[in-house]
Write an enzyme that holds these catalytic residues in place. Structure first.
Site, PDB file in Angstrom:
ATOM      1  N   ASP A   1       0.811  -1.221   0.000  1.00  9.31           N
ATOM      2  CA  ASP A   1       0.000   0.000   0.000  1.00  9.31           C
ATOM      3  C   ASP A   1       0.845   1.273   0.000  1.00  9.31           C
ATOM      4  OD1 ASP A   1      -2.297  -1.661   0.204  1.00  9.31           O
ATOM      5  OD2 ASP A   1      -1.920  -1.840   2.354  1.00  9.31           O
TER       6      ASP A   1
ATOM      7  N   LYS B   1       2.302   2.264  -5.160  1.00  9.25           N
ATOM      8  CA  LYS B   1       3.052   1.824  -6.356  1.00  9.25           C
ATOM      9  C   LYS B   1       2.246   2.039  -7.629  1.00  9.25           C
ATOM     10  CE  LYS B   1       3.360  -2.293  -4.483  1.00  9.25           C
ATOM     11  NZ  LYS B   1       2.868  -2.039  -3.133  1.00  9.25           N
TER      12      LYS B   1
ATOM     13  N   GLY C   1      -4.023  -4.312  -4.364  1.00 11.50           N
ATOM     14  CA  GLY C   1      -5.016  -3.280  -4.619  1.00 11.50           C
ATOM     15  C   GLY C   1      -4.280  -2.024  -5.021  1.00 11.50           C
ATOM     16  N   HIS C   2      -4.216  -1.765  -6.327  1.00 18.27           N
ATOM     17  CA  HIS C   2      -3.467  -0.597  -6.818  1.00 18.27           C
ATOM     18  C   HIS C   2      -4.463   0.468  -7.292  1.00 18.27           C
ATOM     19  CE1 HIS C   2       0.155  -3.454  -7.628  1.00 18.27           C
ATOM     20  NE2 HIS C   2       0.009  -3.145  -6.365  1.00 18.27           N
TER      21      HIS C   2
ATOM     22  N   GLN D   1       2.225  -5.912  -3.122  1.00 17.69           N
ATOM     23  CA  GLN D   1       2.565  -6.019  -1.691  1.00 17.69           C
ATOM     24  C   GLN D   1       3.864  -5.233  -1.423  1.00 17.69           C
ATOM     25  OE1 GLN D   1       1.679  -9.344  -3.300  1.00 17.69           O
ATOM     26  NE2 GLN D   1      -0.303  -8.432  -2.993  1.00 17.69           N
TER      27      GLN D   1
HETATM   28  P1  IMP Z   1      -2.284 -12.844   1.595  1.00 17.55           P
HETATM   29  O1  IMP Z   1      -1.321 -12.290   0.599  1.00 17.55           O
HETATM   30  O2  IMP Z   1      -3.720 -12.610   1.216  1.00 17.55           O
HETATM   31  O3  IMP Z   1      -2.002 -14.276   1.931  1.00 17.55           O
HETATM   32  O4  IMP Z   1      -2.087 -12.041   2.982  1.00 17.55           O
HETATM   33  C1  IMP Z   1      -0.907 -12.142   3.752  1.00 17.55           C
HETATM   34  C2  IMP Z   1      -0.582 -10.807   4.424  1.00 17.55           C
HETATM   35  O5  IMP Z   1      -0.224  -9.844   3.416  1.00 17.55           O
HETATM   36  C3  IMP Z   1      -1.745 -10.187   5.189  1.00 17.55           C
HETATM   37  O6  IMP Z   1      -1.227  -9.464   6.296  1.00 17.55           O
HETATM   38  C4  IMP Z   1      -2.348  -9.206   4.192  1.00 17.55           C
HETATM   39  O7  IMP Z   1      -3.030  -8.145   4.824  1.00 17.55           O
HETATM   40  C5  IMP Z   1      -1.081  -8.707   3.511  1.00 17.55           C
HETATM   41  N1  IMP Z   1      -1.307  -8.243   2.137  1.00 17.55           N
HETATM   42  C6  IMP Z   1      -1.536  -8.998   1.043  1.00 17.55           C
HETATM   43  N2  IMP Z   1      -1.666  -8.219  -0.046  1.00 17.55           N
HETATM   44  C7  IMP Z   1      -1.504  -6.955   0.359  1.00 17.55           C
HETATM   45  C8  IMP Z   1      -1.485  -5.693  -0.325  1.00 17.55           C
HETATM   46  O8  IMP Z   1      -1.634  -5.587  -1.546  1.00 17.55           O
HETATM   47  N3  IMP Z   1      -1.265  -4.596   0.454  1.00 17.55           N
HETATM   48  C9  IMP Z   1      -1.045  -4.681   1.791  1.00 17.55           C
HETATM   49  N4  IMP Z   1      -1.038  -5.832   2.465  1.00 17.55           N
HETATM   50  C10 IMP Z   1      -1.262  -6.966   1.756  1.00 17.55           C
END
Ligand code: IMP
Length: 425
Positions: free
Chosen positions: A13, A16, A40-41, A225
């Site tokens: 977040d 990017k 989520g971009h 991420q």
């Molecule tokens: P997962 O990728 O859904 O398995 O989540 C694993 C961890 O990464 C959790 O803490 C999510 O909140 C975090 N996470 C996954 N994708 C994002 C993102 O795009 N932005 C921020 N945190 C993320």
């Protein structure tokens, strides 16, 4: 700069999407290298906001090819919805391509993600429940073999693979989690309507990338991420199941390390995190709440409120090193407008010992006390700034300190969500 990686320097977040969108104007291709619909971009163009989960943030430039490379994982239903949503708003997706080798997030992965989170109880990770962990697990386990985009091209192949998968998955779903088994025909029927929409985009993307590089065209490798959600270098187990770090771009796209010319680490002017895990500079007070409200810090994918805190300079220094950053892009500096003073953690005190980098054993972060440096804030709005000279002296001092901590130059500073609200250095 033919191959440039855009990587998140924090916990995701960082903004990017906006930086990628700006750079995409001069790129022939934007390639997502890892992750799936957990991302989520957000990109804002002429006041219109676009929220992208899978499709690369270059899609708003009609002449830029957008590629989902082999390192990504694709939920076909989500991809269909995103393509149709963009088309309804007049954005052509004709330049989108998805690797034949990207693995597929199936409905049972999403179910398992939720069941695993419930089973973790108080130690749940706080995943996005988009099926990320279970899909990457299947990819690496290879037993039975996971479904790739290439397998979506033929109904019979797909039906057979779903049946194979469910023979194993249903044992886990029933015996480990006490959930009803899934019916292979119902799973096929769930994704079948998405197939005619996504099939035309499946391609041999590696040869497209090779051709672009051979022609000395600029390609952007877009990370999702962030560094500290990396499976190996993040705050394990509170991480995602892929490699957001810049090195992941090589793996995900089959571009060699020597072909990468620049790595832009995107860093928010403060820190946020969604989901569980250590966060040394977290503010559970009015200042943190203020950052959340002014910065609209609510998850693009899940809507969850993000945890907020001061800029973590230890994390910034470490991220710049882990990614081999050649520059940083600072985002959301305007969210700090109006504060009397601003703080940056320049070291951690862990059980009486000073650390200037994140310790390799990130479990130690649970005991980290940030050592703060306090800088004067600025009282005016900086949303209209377009050059460095437009920024108040205090904001420039803040950026200078970020540059020192990162050990590389600032490429640009974002002072609002729109493309033009950017100070390019
Ligand atoms: P997962 O990728 O859904 O398995 O989540 C694993 C961890 O990464 C959790 O803490 C999510 O909140 C975090 N996470 C996954 N994708 C994002 C993102 O795009 N932005 C921020 N945190 C993320």
């Amino acid at each position: 700069m033919p191959a440039t990686v855009i990587v998140g320097a924090q916990w995701g977040d960082e903004g990017k999407g906006k930086i990628t969108d700006i750079l995409a104007e001069r790129a022939s291709a934007v390639i997502r290298y890892q992750g799936g619909s957990n991302a989520g971009h957000t990109v804002v163009v002429n006041g219109n906001e676009f929220k992208l989960h899978l499709i690369p943030s270059g899609i708003l430039h009609p002449d830029t090819t957008c590629i989902m490379a082999a390192g990504t994982i694709i939920d076909p239903i989500c991809l269909r919805d995103e393509i149709e949503g963009l088309r309804e708003r007049g954005v052509s997706c004709d330049n989108l391509r998805v690797s034949v080798n990207a693995h597929v997030i199936m409905p049972y992965h999403i179910l398992l993600d939720g069941l695993q989170e419930e089973a973790r109880g108080r130690s749940s990770i706080g995943t996005t429940r988009r099926g990320i962990g279970p899909t990457y697990t299947d990819k690496t386990a290879r037993m039975p073999r996971s479904i790739r985009m290439a397998d979506l091209m033929d109904d019979d192949v797909l039906r057979a693979l779903i049946a194979d998968q469910l023979e194993h998955k249903n044992i886990i779903i029933e015996r480990c989690y006490g959930h009803e088994p899934l019916d292979p025909d119902a799973v096929f029927a769930e994704i079948a309507p998405a197939l005619p929409v996504v099939r035309p985009f499946v391609a041999d993307v590696r040869s497209m990338v090779r051709e672009a590089l051979a022609n000395d065209e600029t390609v952007l490798l877009e990370g999702a991420q962030g560094t500290f959600l990396d499976l190996d270098y993040g705050t394990y187990p509170y991480v995602t199941s892929s490699h957001p770090v810049a090195g992941g771009a090589c793996l995900g796209t089959a571009i060699g390390p020597t072909e990468i010319d620049a790595v832009i680490a995107v860093v928010k002017a403060y820190t946020t995190r969604v989901g569980a895990g250590s966060f040394p500079t977290e503010l559970e007070d009015e200042v943190g709440n203020g950052l959340r409200e002014r910065g609209s810090e609510y998850g693009t994918t899940t809507g969850r409120p993000r945890r907020c805190g001061w800029l973590d300079g230890v994390a910034l220094r470490t991220a710049a090193e882990l990614n081999g950053a050649t520059a940083i892009a600072v985002t959301k500096l305007d969210v700090l407008d109006g504060l009397d003073t601003v703080r940056i953690a320049v070291a951690y005190d862990i059980n009486g010992k000073r650390h200037e980098r994140m310790p390799e054993d990130l479990d130690a972060l649970a005991d980290a006390q940030p050592v703060y440096e306090e800088l004067p804030g600025w009282q005016q709005s900086i949303c209209e700034a377009r050059t460095l000279a437009d920024l108040p002296e205090q904001a420039r001092a803040y950026i200078d300190r970020m540059e020192e901590l990162a050990g590389c130059a600032v490429w640009g500073v974002s002072v609002g969500p729109s493309r033009d609200q950017t100070v390019l250095l």
